[in-house]
Write an enzyme that holds these catalytic residues in place. Structure first.
Site, short mmCIF file in Angstrom:
data_model
loop_
_atom_site.label_atom_id
_atom_site.label_comp_id
_atom_site.label_asym_id
_atom_site.label_seq_id
_atom_site.Cartn_x
_atom_site.Cartn_y
_atom_site.Cartn_z
N GLY A 128 1.00 -1.21 -0.04
CA GLY A 128 0.06 0.12 0.12
C GLY A 128 1.04 1.21 -0.11
O GLY A 128 0.58 2.08 0.65
N LYS A 171 5.88 22.02 -11.09
CA LYS A 171 7.42 21.80 -11.59
C LYS A 171 7.63 21.81 -12.74
O LYS A 171 6.81 21.47 -13.82
CB LYS A 171 7.83 20.24 -10.89
N VAL A 183 1.87 -10.27 5.07
CA VAL A 183 1.95 -11.54 4.57
C VAL A 183 3.20 -12.24 4.98
O VAL A 183 4.20 -11.99 4.89
CB VAL A 183 2.14 -11.30 2.89
#
Ligand SMILES: Cc1cc2nc3c(=O)[nH]c(=O)nc-3n(C[C@H](O)[C@H](O)[C@H](O)COP(=O)(O)OP(=O)(O)OC[C@H]3O[C@@H](n4cnc5c(N)ncnc54)[C@H](O)[C@@H]3O)c2cc1C
Length: 508
Positions: free
Chosen positions: A18, A83, A192
């Site tokens: 994530g 930018k 995990v």
């Protein structure tokens, strides 16, 4: 209308990780396929994310448009700034400075790009530095920025301002997470600890979390960062190491307090054994020192970083280790690696988030309908490999084309052998200023011309077609472009004023 599904079609996707890669993937897949495909994401708070990655290239706006993200809201929510390019200091020689700007250089005429006419005018002593002929490279050091105004006449420099963003990576992930969850993505927090594969095929069937929960899916997207949990630890896809050309292997990063208005550009300053980035956000400035541990110690690298901050540090410096290169197979079996799990090229040209975006686009374009046809995987890998390699070459150019001889590091990179592809680009440009973009390579003519010239590669001559235009017309073209660019830049407000008017964030 939901279409009839074919046997074996992909019905579920599990994204492992994530960080920026995981949430970009989750937001894009759920937006495009969410009604038909169940999307889950697993992330571990204990492991956390890499926490850097704050400068981008212009393509990100296309990704945001796909997700129907409002630009002002995005900039506000991520403490973002704009930018126009990257300022490179001390790269060619100590004291040198040039801007690699987005957008175009001048106006092309007939068959030839503008810089060919500029080469002739410059040889005659009638042209200024190339930075005067591009809106971005002139506006950036002056601290000016705006998005193209809706009333700008077409084909004028103002109508074509090309720009990217700086943003807080953690806030961007959070911003995308909210959208992805609203689009139906199911998030599970947990680590995990085991991966279950099908006996014969070796396809990943499910992952098991520390809690005992099991998450099964048809397709897995490995966004687990440098750990590469599925693509490497499970499937052993292999890694091609590019350190012989890009010897920087560590970075130490620290945010600092902002001390002035945000510059509309990223700054990269070459150091003894690497370079230092400076990324201005609305609430703070991001900094990092990328270096080669073969040439300086971690302690020296940190000392250099801290000595060159323009504000007080806001956290303890954080060390990140990496090996430049890419996975030999980025898609293997039913696992596609996106983000740092697929490979890493140091952040000199802010390309990693672009590679995430391009991996997502490609995955959606080659999304398996029934089963996993091998041609989809092979096409994906070939295209990603090409993209990675051409970005790699562009980054190597910055090191190889230096004249610095003040440290062992610069002597090493200045004299190293480079990939044949890059050598031929340099030789062609040095001959008569030519560049030909191949296929889908990210960086085009403007980028290569600006960096080659900025690093001191001067073409021996210009293309003969320039002489087919009368000398007076060539000089007039060059002078006219300079005047138009200067006049347009004078109309652009200061970056901080533009932000204050359109997208000021809440104070952090
Ligand atoms: C020094 C440096 C500077 C950079 N600067 C730029 C830049 O300016 N511009 C740019 O475009 N890119 C930049 N990048 C790259 C950018 O940071 C990454 O591409 C981007 O953040 C994506 O990271 P990621 O999501 O792949 O990995 P990560 O952020 O590392 O996320 C990995 C995720 O996987 C999860 N995870 C890992 N293992 C497990 C497990 N066992 N169980 C459950 N979850 C697990 C983690 O919890 C985390 O959520 C930079 C990178 C570095 C190293």
């Amino acid at each position: 209308m939901t279409q009839q599904r074919r046997e074996g079609a992909i019905r579920s996707v599990a994204i492992i990780g994530g960080g920026t890669a995981g949430w970009m993937t989750a937001a894009a897949i759920s937006k495009s396929f969410g009604r038909d495909i169940h999307v889950q994401l697993v992330e571990s708070d204990e492991i956390g994310t890499i926490g850097v990655g704050e400068a981008t290239v212009p393509h990100l706006s296309m990704f945001n448009r796909l997700l129907q993200i409002d630009e002002g809201e995005f900039v506000r929510q991520t403490q973002g700034t704009f930018k126009l390019g990257i300022q490179f200091n001390d790269w060619g020689r100590i004291g040198d400075s040039y801007v690699h700007g987005f957008g175009t250089i001048g106006r092309d005429l007939g068959l030839m790009p503008f810089h060919q006419y500029w080469l002739k005018a410059r040889a005659a002593g009638r042209a200024k530095d190339i930075s005067h002929y591009s809106l971005n490279t002139l506006a950036a050091p002056q601290g000016r920025f705006m998005v193209p105004p809706s009333d700008a006449p077409p084909n004028t420099p103002l109508a074509e301002i090309a720009y990217a963003y700086h943003f807080d990576a953690a806030l961007y992930a959070l911003f995308l997470r909210r959208r992805a969850e609203a689009q139906g993505v199911v998030r599970t927090e947990g680590k995990v600890v085991a991966v279950n594969q099908a006996g014969e095929s070796g396809f990943v069937e499910s992952v098991q979390l520390e809690s005992g929960a099991v998450i099964a899916a048809d397709l897995f997207v490995d966004c687990s960062g440098f750990r590469a949990l599925l693509i490497e630890q499970t499937l052993h896809a292999g890694y091609e190491d590019w350190s012989q050309w890009l010897p920087c292997d560590r970075a130490v990063a620290v945010p600092c307090a902002k001390v002035g208005p945000p510059t509309p550009y990223t700054r990269s300053t070459a150091r003894t054994a690497g370079w230092q980035w400076r990324i201005p956000l609305q609430h703070r400035t991001g900094n990092g020192h990328v270096y080669s541990s073969a040439f300086i110690s971690d302690a020296q690298a940190e000392e250099i970083l801290i000595a060159n901050l323009d504000g007080r540090p806001l956290a303890d410096p954080r060390l990140v280790r990496f090996t430049t290169g890419r996975r030999r197979k980025i898609w293997d079996k039913n696992v596609v690696a996106i983000g740092l799990s697929s490979g890493f090229i140091e952040p000199l040209e802010s390309t990693a988030i672009f590679l995430i975006q391009s991996g997502i686009n490609r995955l959606m374009g080659l999304f398996p309908q029934a089963g996993f046809d091998r041609i989809l995987q092979d096409t994906y890998n070939a295209q990603m490999h090409f993209e990675y390699e051409r970005i790699r070459d562009f980054i190597i150019l910055h090191y190889r084309a230096t004249q610095r001889d003040d440290s062992e590091f610069w002597n090493h990179v200045r004299t190293m052998t480079i990939p044949d592809t890059l050598q031929s680009y340099i030789d062609l440009f040095a001959a008569n200023g030519q560049f030909f973009r191949e296929g889908t390579e990210l960086f085009g003519l403007t980028s290569w011309v600006q960096v080659m010239l900025g690093q001191g590669i001067t073409p021996r001559t210009y293309h003969p077609a320039v002489d087919w235009v009368k000398d007076g017309d060539v000089m007039n073209l060059v002078q006219h472009v300079e005047q138009v660019i200067a006049a347009n830049v004078a109309l652009i407000p200061r970056h901080e004023d533009f932000i204050a008017r359109h997208c000021a964030a809440q104070p952090a």
